[in-house]
Motif scaffolding. Structure first.
Motif, PDB file in Angstrom:
ATOM      1  N   ILE A   1       0.844  -1.194   0.000  1.00 18.36           N
ATOM      2  CA  ILE A   1       0.000   0.000   0.000  1.00 18.36           C
ATOM      3  C   ILE A   1       0.881   1.246   0.000  1.00 18.36           C
ATOM      4  CG2 ILE A   1      -1.746   1.288   1.310  1.00 18.36           C
ATOM      5  CD1 ILE A   1      -2.548  -1.457   2.553  1.00 18.36           C
ATOM      6  N   VAL A   2       0.607   2.162  -0.914  1.00 16.40           N
ATOM      7  CA  VAL A   2       1.370   3.407  -1.006  1.00 16.40           C
ATOM      8  C   VAL A   2       0.483   4.564  -0.553  1.00 16.40           C
ATOM      9  CG1 VAL A   2       2.710   4.926  -2.505  1.00 16.40           C
ATOM     10  CG2 VAL A   2       2.645   2.466  -2.975  1.00 16.40           C
ATOM     11  N   THR A   3       0.988   5.363   0.375  1.00 19.45           N
ATOM     12  CA  THR A   3       0.228   6.511   0.883  1.00 19.45           C
ATOM     13  C   THR A   3       1.051   7.792   0.773  1.00 19.45           C
ATOM     14  OG1 THR A   3       0.965   6.578   3.207  1.00 19.45           O
ATOM     15  CG2 THR A   3      -0.702   4.922   2.624  1.00 19.45           C
ATOM     16  N   ASP A   4       0.342   8.912   0.885  1.00 21.48           N
ATOM     17  CA  ASP A   4       1.062  10.182   0.984  1.00 21.48           C
ATOM     18  C   ASP A   4       1.439  10.403   2.443  1.00 21.48           C
ATOM     19  OD1 ASP A   4      -1.247  11.047   2.302  1.00 21.48           O
ATOM     20  OD2 ASP A   4      -1.935  12.319   0.661  1.00 21.48           O
ATOM     21  N   GLU A   5       1.980  11.575   2.761  1.00 21.41           N
ATOM     22  CA  GLU A   5       2.435  11.844   4.128  1.00 21.41           C
ATOM     23  C   GLU A   5       1.299  11.842   5.141  1.00 21.41           C
ATOM     24  OE1 GLU A   5       5.869  14.689   4.710  1.00 21.41           O
ATOM     25  OE2 GLU A   5       5.202  15.314   2.700  1.00 21.41           O
TER      26      GLU A   5
END
Length: 222
Positions: A123-127
């Protein structure tokens, strides 16, 4: 057999990924990623497998083939993550979830690699924790673009570490073929040699899962 929490820590310690740059990303299969990293002029191929009974992250010496038709998640990673610097990479507690902090001079993301058989995901998320994309989109778990990925990041106590060390020991891999090798190399050899068996076990596990779901559905109708 997937990596346990203690094996995962050994793997990450040997990889020493912080300071590396992600030069290329390849996704040869739906449950398999490969990151080509470079650090101090040294190139490495890091594989991430989310297949049942074979969840792992490790360096590989095997040749990584490219998928003839680029997959959705690969296209996202190539557009947004490829070329980024790995600032940190560690396991969250003893949960078999790797958190990777990656960035450029103007953008920063977090990559969560959950190595749970049956519920693995990348899973890739922003800050702020907003999901940008996932290897597997699972609406029921709120693992889809736009949702917020929430996870408790707590350091394990010494007592928890001791219990985990006893319950989940690091495999030794006896035999001449494994003598003098790093744990990463041992894992790479083991999973390469047992790929066919593990794939068969994965298929059987999936069949058993759907059989149970089918039986439960029939009971509800009755």
């Amino acid at each position: 057999m997937s990596l346990n929490c203690n094996e995962l820590n050994v793997i990450l310690s040997e990889l020493d990924l912080p300071g590396s740059f992600i030069q290329e990303i390849v996704q040869p299969a739906y449950d398999f990623l490969a990151l080509r990293t470079i650090k101090h002029g040294e190139l490495r191929n890091i594989v991430i497998c989310t297949g049942a009974n074979a969840c792992r992250i490790n360096e590989t010496k095997s040749r990584i083939t490219k998928n003839e038709k680029p997959l959705r998640f690969h296209e996202f990673l190539r557009s947004h993550v490829q070329g980024m610097r790995i600032n940190s990479c560690s396991q969250i507690g003893l949960d078999r979830i790797v958190k990777m902090d990656v960035s450029t001079w103007q953008q920063k993301y977090y990559i969560y690699i959950r190595l749970w058989s049956g519920a693995a995901n990348v899973i890739v998320t922003d800050e702020g924790g907003t999901i940008l994309d996932c290897m597997y989109r699972r609406p029921k778990r709120k693992e889809v673009t736009g949702e917020t990925f929430i996870i408790e990041e707590r350091l394990p106590t010494e007592e928890e570490k001791a219990r985990a060390a006893e319950k989940f020991p690091v495999r030794s891999f006896e035999g001449e073929a494994f003598e003098g090798l790093s744990f990463n190399r041992k894992i790479d050899i083991f999973y390469t040699e047992h790929a066919a068996t593990l794939s068969r076990e994965s298929l059987l596990a999936q069949a058993e899962k759907w059989y149970k779901i089918g039986r439960a559905s029939c009971r509800e109708r009755v």
